[in-house]
Design an enzyme around this catalytic site. Structure first.
Site, PDB file in Angstrom:
ATOM      1  N   THR A 122       0.812  -1.222   0.000  1.00  0.00           N
ATOM      2  CA  THR A 122       0.000   0.000   0.000  1.00  0.00           C
ATOM      3  C   THR A 122       0.843   1.269   0.000  1.00  0.00           C
ATOM      4  O   THR A 122       0.292   2.368  -0.024  1.00  0.00           O
ATOM      5  CB  THR A 122      -0.918   0.033   1.237  1.00  0.00           C
ATOM      6  OG1 THR A 122      -0.100  -0.094   2.414  1.00  0.00           O
ATOM      7  CG2 THR A 122      -1.945  -1.080   1.194  1.00  0.00           C
ATOM      8  N   LYS A 123       2.160   1.132   0.033  1.00  0.00           N
ATOM      9  CA  LYS A 123       3.024   2.311   0.141  1.00  0.00           C
ATOM     10  C   LYS A 123       3.465   2.812  -1.239  1.00  0.00           C
ATOM     11  O   LYS A 123       3.171   2.208  -2.268  1.00  0.00           O
ATOM     12  CB  LYS A 123       4.232   1.982   1.013  1.00  0.00           C
ATOM     13  CG  LYS A 123       3.871   1.512   2.423  1.00  0.00           C
ATOM     14  CD  LYS A 123       3.012   2.521   3.166  1.00  0.00           C
ATOM     15  CE  LYS A 123       2.792   2.160   4.626  1.00  0.00           C
ATOM     16  NZ  LYS A 123       1.895   1.022   4.831  1.00  0.00           N
ATOM     17  N   ASN A 124       4.194   3.915  -1.261  1.00  0.00           N
ATOM     18  CA  ASN A 124       4.647   4.509  -2.530  1.00  0.00           C
ATOM     19  C   ASN A 124       5.564   3.563  -3.292  1.00  0.00           C
ATOM     20  O   ASN A 124       5.375   3.322  -4.485  1.00  0.00           O
ATOM     21  CB  ASN A 124       5.396   5.815  -2.259  1.00  0.00           C
ATOM     22  CG  ASN A 124       4.519   6.899  -1.655  1.00  0.00           C
ATOM     23  OD1 ASN A 124       3.681   6.619  -0.808  1.00  0.00           O
ATOM     24  ND2 ASN A 124       4.719   8.136  -2.082  1.00  0.00           N
TER      25      ASN A 124
END
EC number: 2.6.1.59
Length: 383
Positions: free
Chosen positions: A185-187
């Site tokens: 879910t992160k960059n």
């Protein structure tokens, strides 16, 4: 269907995984682990970086390095993921919650000093949505009371703090320790995965030992000792080099990923500002001391019932936004041993914050559909 999140491949991920396997070493500290660690140390001037299997593991390492015991208290924001508190609870600490700022979900730094007692050992800050806490104030307080500062920077890769003198430093480089996440879910992603940043040289050697199950194995492989053994507490915090291989391929496309995310964030901001100006919703505001890494875009609804209705309306057209944390002061685990205390702002964000679909492959058409659905919900319901 437009999901909240979608993992993606952007470059050489599969090629590097194959290369890692063919190298004959896919356990921890392989060639790609070292490449990733060097990347972060060079790009952000982090003194020492150690990849971990998760941000949770990085936080647990920080708690061990901080020598947290059952005699200690640790100040933690009430509005955060459970790992932020759990890492210190596992060492026996008493968690002292702090409320969020009225303006954003970050810790209200003006309330920290009143929470400090003779037992306080550390302050943990969370840079929510990649937006910096007021680190200048936090570090002043920590210095005054001789406290450690741990930055939970799970969402904050490529974000900076701008000091009052105009200098700028990467989040994660300011406190004593910092923990980052590369969850899907992160960059920048590797499925699971994290990173511990150590900003004080006196902790370097012990961090390696803790990460290697409490052994001085890293020093042995560098030829600094003739054999290794059990010298401290620790656990197996090293990620497989397969995870690092995937991550390094993402790092090669770092700027491409970030530029796309910033474009998505800006579109949400400008298109939904009309609803904010009319008083229907709240949207993120970036303090003058912070930069924006476009980790997420959220809106603040009027109340929990309105948020639920908006979620239902969006799901009816197969758009899947999600809310976020339940304020930890209201959690079952905390209330089993602590009395209930209200944290007004933390609970406001817990009840009213809604995260919109946000991922690298989100198309302009999909984003337009998300925006138009939100606008239709608010404008139609008030005609």
């Amino acid at each position: 269907m437009i999901p909240f999140n979608k993992s993606f491949i952007i470059g050489n991920e599969l090629l590097y995984i194959e290369e890692a396997v063919k190298s004959g070493k896919i356990s921890g500290d392989g060639i790609f682990t070292k490449k990733c660690q060097s990347f972060f140390q060079e790009k952000y001037q982090f003194p020492k970086v150690l990849l971990t299997t998760s941000c949770t593991d990085a936080l647990e390492m920080a708690a061990i390095l901080s020598n947290i015991t059952s005699e200690d208290e640790v100040i933690v924001p009430a509005f955060t993921f459970v790992s932020t508190a759990n890492a210190f609870v596992l060492r026996g600490a008493k968690i002292i919650f702090a409320d969020s700022s009225i303006k954003n979900p970050n810790i209200d730094v003006d309330k920290i000093e009143n929470l400090i007692t003779s037992k306080t050992k550390a302050i943990v800050v969370v840079h929510y949505a990649g937006i910096a806490c007021d680190m200048e104030k936090v570090m002043e307080i920590a210095k005054k009371y001789n406290l450690l500062v741990i930055e939970d920077a799970a969402q904050a890769i490529d974000s900076y703090y701008v000091f009052s003198d105009g200098t700028k430093r990467a989040l994660g480089s300011i406190g004593h320790f910092a923990a980052f996440s590369f969850h899907e879910t992160k960059n920048i992603i590797s499925g699971e995965g994290g990173m511990l940043v150590i900003n004080d040289q006196k902790y370097f050697d012990r961090a390696e030992i803790i990460r290697e199950k409490g052994t001085n194995r890293s020093a042995f492989f560098r030829g600094e000792i003739d054999k290794y053994g059990w010298v401290d507490i620790g656990s197996s915090f090293l990620p497989s080099d397969i995870i690092a291989a995937f991550l390094f391929a993402q790092l090669e496309k770092f700027d491409v990923i970030q530029n796309k995310r910033i474009t998505i964030w800006n579109k949400y901001f400008h298109e939904l500002k009309e609803l904010k100006d009319k008083g229907f919703i709240g949207i993120p505001q970036i303090p003058k001391y912070a930069t924006n890494n476009a980790h997420m875009f959220y809106i603040i609804c009027k109340d929990e019932a309105e948020r639920s209705n908006l979620i239902d309306a969006m799901k009816s057209v197969e758009i899947y936004p999600v809310f976020h944390y339940t304020s930890l002061n209201k959690s079952q685990f905390y209330l089993e041993t602590n009395e209930s205390i209200d944290y007004i702002n933390a609970e406001k964000f817990s009840d009213r914050l809604l995260r919109l679909p946000f991922f690298y492959e989100l198309t302009n058409q999909e984003q337009e559909q998300v925006i138009s659905t939100i606008k239709y919900f608010y404008f139609k319901s008030r005609i």
